[in-house]
Motif scaffolding. Structure first.
Motif, PDB file in Angstrom:
ATOM      1  N   ALA A  24      39.110 -50.997  -9.153  1.00  0.00           N
ATOM      2  CA  ALA A  24      38.858 -49.771  -9.905  1.00  0.00           C
ATOM      3  C   ALA A  24      39.270 -48.534  -9.109  1.00  0.00           C
ATOM      4  O   ALA A  24      39.826 -47.575  -9.666  1.00  0.00           O
ATOM      5  N   GLU A  25      39.022 -48.534  -7.802  1.00  0.00           N
ATOM      6  CA  GLU A  25      39.432 -47.419  -6.944  1.00  0.00           C
ATOM      7  C   GLU A  25      40.954 -47.255  -6.946  1.00  0.00           C
ATOM      8  O   GLU A  25      41.467 -46.130  -6.987  1.00  0.00           O
ATOM      9  N   GLN A  59      29.112 -58.440  -8.463  1.00  0.00           N
ATOM     10  CA  GLN A  59      29.995 -57.324  -8.144  1.00  0.00           C
ATOM     11  C   GLN A  59      29.227 -56.029  -7.879  1.00  0.00           C
ATOM     12  O   GLN A  59      28.243 -55.721  -8.552  1.00  0.00           O
ATOM     13  N   THR A  60      29.707 -55.267  -6.899  1.00  0.00           N
ATOM     14  CA  THR A  60      29.123 -53.952  -6.619  1.00  0.00           C
ATOM     15  C   THR A  60      29.482 -52.953  -7.713  1.00  0.00           C
ATOM     16  O   THR A  60      28.750 -51.985  -7.937  1.00  0.00           O
ATOM     17  N   TYR A  61      30.594 -53.166  -8.377  1.00  0.00           N
ATOM     18  CA  TYR A  61      31.040 -52.332  -9.496  1.00  0.00           C
ATOM     19  C   TYR A  61      30.465 -52.929 -10.784  1.00  0.00           C
ATOM     20  O   TYR A  61      30.480 -54.141 -10.971  1.00  0.00           O
ATOM     21  N   LYS A  62      29.961 -52.086 -11.697  1.00  0.00           N
ATOM     22  CA  LYS A  62      29.195 -52.611 -12.822  1.00  0.00           C
ATOM     23  C   LYS A  62      29.803 -52.370 -14.205  1.00  0.00           C
ATOM     24  O   LYS A  62      29.344 -52.969 -15.183  1.00  0.00           O
ATOM     25  N   ASN A  63      30.817 -51.532 -14.328  1.00  0.00           N
ATOM     26  CA  ASN A  63      31.342 -51.201 -15.657  1.00  0.00           C
ATOM     27  C   ASN A  63      32.415 -52.216 -16.087  1.00  0.00           C
ATOM     28  O   ASN A  63      33.600 -51.921 -16.106  1.00  0.00           O
ATOM     29  N   THR A  70      33.148 -57.054  -3.623  1.00  0.00           N
ATOM     30  CA  THR A  70      33.737 -55.725  -3.826  1.00  0.00           C
ATOM     31  C   THR A  70      35.054 -55.773  -4.592  1.00  0.00           C
ATOM     32  O   THR A  70      35.784 -54.785  -4.651  1.00  0.00           O
ATOM     33  N   GLU A 123      35.296 -53.234  -7.470  1.00  0.00           N
ATOM     34  CA  GLU A 123      35.209 -51.884  -6.901  1.00  0.00           C
ATOM     35  C   GLU A 123      36.548 -51.467  -6.286  1.00  0.00           C
ATOM     36  O   GLU A 123      37.038 -50.353  -6.515  1.00  0.00           O
ATOM     37  N   LYS A 124      37.148 -52.368  -5.528  1.00  0.00           N
ATOM     38  CA  LYS A 124      38.442 -52.074  -4.906  1.00  0.00           C
ATOM     39  C   LYS A 124      39.536 -51.890  -5.955  1.00  0.00           C
ATOM     40  O   LYS A 124      40.379 -50.990  -5.846  1.00  0.00           O
TER      41      LYS A 124
END
Length: 248
Positions: free
Chosen positions: A104-105, A28-32, A98, A101-102
């Motif tokens: 979370a946005e 994943q590009t998002y890490k949290n 993604t 990331e999507k």
């Protein structure tokens, strides 16, 4: 830093696809986030595959337990989740890089209690079909949840939404304080769970993103004839009726 998203993945004899599933999350590009793998008493190579991954990646948490079914396995995952939002994944599915990331946005933008999104159906021949229930982003207030969204999950005149929990992400406070999976139900448990959540949600967002790939497995419980299907169906109907009555 506190995990923003927890992904709960129950696994039972998932040696064929679990590596693809977990690797798609690790990329994943998002890490949290954290991944909670609940090994529900697998007797194949599932544990052998997962153990080295858990040792290598700090975002992975592995819980081993005896086989009790997907509902209890998910509840165990809920008890161990630390994220502000929680979602679920089936062990033979995978997601785009993604995906988080999507998601979370969308959470940051709309601050909703629940978010539901589109998905792809994937078959053994690698053919993927987009299931585009949501054409655009739309927000539902408490009243619209009751009069518009819940009827779509149970099959109203405007259509029917697939009620699987992997197509949604939920504020953890609602799940941990008010909603759990029914321990004695492992068929259509997702739908019952979603109706229960919507009862408490103040705001829900549906999004036209489609980051999830749902593998169509004809040997799964929903694709097989069950000897006790009549009694199982009656039990599901009773639970579903109870949740709908209290929601609407």
């Amino acid at each position: 830093m506190k995990n923003f998203i927890s992904i709960i993945v129950p696994v039972y004899n998932g040696e064929a696809n679990i590596l693809k599933c977990v690797n798609s999350l690790l990329k994943q590009t998002y890490k949290n986030f954290e991944i909670i793998l609940v090994n529900d008493g697998s007797n194949d190579r599932t544990l052998e595959i997962l153990t080295p991954l858990v040792l290598e990646h700090s975002s992975l948490k592995l819980i081993n337990k005896k086989n009790e079914g997907v509902s209890i396995a998910r509840n165990v995952g809920l008890e161990n989740a630390s994220g502000q939002y929680i979602t679920f994944m089936d062990s033979d599915d995978w997601v785009q890089g993604t995906y988080l990331e999507k998601v979370a946005e969308t959470i940051e933008k709309y601050q909703s209690d629940c978010i539901y999104f589109n998905y792809y159906e994937e078959y053994n021949n690698s053919k993927s079909i987009l299931v585009e229930d949501f054409k655009k982003v739309e927000n539902y207030s408490k009243e619209k949840i009751r009069t518009k969204l819940i009827p779509l999950f149970i099959g109203g005149k405007e259509g029917l939404l697939m009620g699987s929990v992997w197509r949604g992400i939920y504020k953890s406070s609602i799940l941990k304080e008010k909603v759990k999976f029914k321990k004695n139900i492992n068929y259509m448990e997702d739908l019952i769970f979603n109706i229960a959540i919507l009862k408490y949600a103040e705001k829900v967002t549906v999004s036209n993103i489609a980051p999830y790939y749902y593998f169509i497995n004809e040997s799964s419980v929903t694709g097989k004839y069950l000897d006790n299907m009549h009694s199982v169906s009656n039990q599901v109907l009773q639970e579903l009726t109870s949740e709908i009555n209290s929601s609407c």
